[in-house]
Design a protein around this motif. Structure first.
Motif, short mmCIF file in Angstrom:
data_model
loop_
_atom_site.label_atom_id
_atom_site.label_comp_id
_atom_site.label_asym_id
_atom_site.label_seq_id
_atom_site.Cartn_x
_atom_site.Cartn_y
_atom_site.Cartn_z
N UNK A 211 0.83 -1.21 0.00
CA UNK A 211 0.00 0.00 0.00
C UNK A 211 0.86 1.25 0.00
N UNK A 212 1.98 1.21 0.76
CA UNK A 212 2.90 2.36 0.80
C UNK A 212 3.58 2.54 -0.56
N UNK A 213 4.08 1.46 -1.12
CA UNK A 213 4.77 1.53 -2.40
C UNK A 213 3.84 2.02 -3.50
N UNK A 214 2.59 1.57 -3.47
CA UNK A 214 1.62 2.01 -4.47
C UNK A 214 1.34 3.50 -4.32
N UNK A 215 1.20 3.95 -3.09
CA UNK A 215 0.96 5.38 -2.83
C UNK A 215 2.13 6.22 -3.31
N UNK A 216 3.35 5.77 -3.01
CA UNK A 216 4.52 6.52 -3.43
C UNK A 216 4.68 6.52 -4.95
N UNK A 217 4.37 5.40 -5.57
CA UNK A 217 4.52 5.30 -7.02
C UNK A 217 3.62 6.30 -7.73
N UNK A 218 2.50 6.63 -7.12
CA UNK A 218 1.54 7.55 -7.74
C UNK A 218 1.84 9.01 -7.41
N UNK A 219 2.84 9.27 -6.57
CA UNK A 219 3.16 10.64 -6.19
C UNK A 219 3.75 11.40 -7.38
N UNK A 220 3.40 12.69 -7.47
CA UNK A 220 3.99 13.52 -8.52
C UNK A 220 5.23 14.25 -8.04
N UNK A 221 5.64 13.98 -6.80
CA UNK A 221 6.85 14.57 -6.26
C UNK A 221 6.67 15.93 -5.64
N UNK A 222 5.45 16.45 -5.66
CA UNK A 222 5.21 17.81 -5.17
C UNK A 222 4.55 17.87 -3.78
N UNK A 223 4.31 16.72 -3.18
CA UNK A 223 3.50 16.71 -1.97
C UNK A 223 4.22 16.97 -0.66
N UNK A 224 5.55 16.82 -0.64
CA UNK A 224 6.30 16.95 0.61
C UNK A 224 6.70 18.42 0.81
N UNK A 225 5.73 19.25 1.22
CA UNK A 225 6.02 20.66 1.45
C UNK A 225 6.94 20.79 2.66
N UNK A 226 8.04 21.48 2.48
CA UNK A 226 9.00 21.69 3.54
C UNK A 226 10.36 21.11 3.25
N UNK A 227 10.41 20.01 2.50
CA UNK A 227 11.69 19.36 2.22
C UNK A 227 12.56 20.22 1.30
N UNK A 228 12.01 20.60 0.15
CA UNK A 228 12.74 21.46 -0.78
C UNK A 228 13.11 22.78 -0.11
N UNK A 229 12.15 23.36 0.61
CA UNK A 229 12.39 24.66 1.25
C UNK A 229 13.51 24.60 2.27
N UNK A 230 13.59 23.51 3.02
CA UNK A 230 14.65 23.36 4.01
C UNK A 230 16.02 23.29 3.34
N UNK A 231 16.10 22.60 2.20
CA UNK A 231 17.37 22.49 1.51
C UNK A 231 17.77 23.83 0.87
N UNK A 232 16.77 24.59 0.41
CA UNK A 232 17.04 25.93 -0.11
C UNK A 232 17.59 26.82 0.99
N UNK A 233 16.98 26.78 2.16
CA UNK A 233 17.46 27.62 3.26
C UNK A 233 18.89 27.24 3.63
N UNK A 234 19.22 25.96 3.55
CA UNK A 234 20.59 25.53 3.84
C UNK A 234 21.57 26.15 2.84
N UNK A 235 21.17 26.20 1.57
CA UNK A 235 22.05 26.80 0.56
C UNK A 235 22.19 28.30 0.78
N UNK A 236 21.13 28.95 1.18
CA UNK A 236 21.20 30.39 1.41
C UNK A 236 22.00 30.72 2.66
N UNK A 237 21.99 29.83 3.64
CA UNK A 237 22.87 30.03 4.81
C UNK A 237 24.32 29.86 4.41
N UNK A 238 24.58 28.88 3.54
CA UNK A 238 25.96 28.62 3.11
C UNK A 238 26.50 29.75 2.24
N UNK A 239 25.63 30.37 1.45
CA UNK A 239 26.03 31.47 0.58
C UNK A 239 24.95 32.56 0.62
N UNK A 240 25.00 33.44 1.62
CA UNK A 240 23.98 34.48 1.75
C UNK A 240 23.92 35.44 0.56
#
Length: 247
Positions: A211-240
């Motif tokens: 059930x988990x694998x089926x749910x993940x397979x159908x994901x469009x990759x846009x549902x995890x709000x916060x993951x991309x943003x956290x990595x962006x903030x890390x880059x901006x801290x590294x190079x303000x």
């Protein structure tokens, strides 16, 4: 009142050029760091693509260095040359107009599995995030700086969103930068975990429920709000200074 995460609360608006530079830097940290190799394109919907230039490594790329090219590979805007392997992206965007963002590179573990001609299973939660179909493209017909070889690779992918390119590297597609980032991170984790399990003598058998694998397979990759943003903030801290060139 419960906090509802939204991209607007977690990160200021960024332009497509800024997104591309941030994606390149974030993925460099995730192992997409094969020197000058690798390309990212963002479809502008007008017959042009934003693209990282040749001669600039992903960890040093700045938004103002991002170039805009047409579907024949000509520079429309920018002062830097086009990457050598860009025919892979040109053929992709010609054949699959639904793809918004594409990323090709040679991360260590993804490339090892591509070299072995095997598709490893997703053994844990993090390795399965982002969804999309992963396929092996083993019809190596030469470097993708050749249009014929590039088209053959794209055609062999069919409708898949992720590919291990035998003898070459990986190709990750999505509708947004967020989706490609999520899928690329999960793909390299998937390949790394599977390699470690095999090296430890373990069986490559997932314990994740269907059930988990089926749910993940159908994901469009846009549902995890916060993951991309956290990595962006890390880059901006590294190079303000990274966004200092914005208008």
């Amino acid at each position: 009142m419960a906090f509802t995460p939204t991209a607007e609360k977690l990160l200021p608006d960024v332009t497509p050029r800024e997104e591309l530079a941030l994606l390149a830097r974030a993925l460099w940290r995730e192992g997409y760091n094969d020197h000058l190799a690798g390309h990212i394109t963002i479809n502008q919907g007008d017959g042009t693509l934003l693209c990282n230039p040749w001669l600039i490594t992903w960890d040093e790329l700045r938004p103002e260095q991002v170039i805009r090219i047409d579907l024949e590979g000509n520079v429309v805007e920018g002062d830097w040359p086009v990457p050598l392997g860009i025919p892979l992206h040109l053929e992709l965007h010609k054949l699959r107009t639904d793809v918004g963002v594409a990323m090709h590179s040679h991360p260590l573990y993804g490339t090892v599995w591509a070299d072995m001609g095997e598709v490893p299973p997703a053994l844990d939660q993090s390795s399965s995030l982002g969804g999309g179909e992963l396929v092996l493209v083993d019809e190596y017909e030469g470097a993708v700086d050749n249009a014929n070889a590039a088209r053959a690779a794209v055609e062999a992918m069919g409708g898949a969103e992720l590919a291990l390119l035998a003898g070459h590297g990986v190709f990750v597609l999505g509708s947004t930068v967020r989706a490609v980032h999520q899928r690329a991170v999960a793909l390299e984790q998937r390949c790394q975990r599977a390699w470690h399990v095999r090296a430890a003598g373990g069986e490559l058998r997932t314990s994740l429920p269907a059930s988990w694998l089926d749910r993940m397979a159908k994901s469009d990759g846009n549902g995890f709000i916060g993951f991309w943003e956290a990595m962006v903030r890390a880059e901006l801290r590294a190079d303000p200074s990274l966004l200092d060139g914005r208008a």
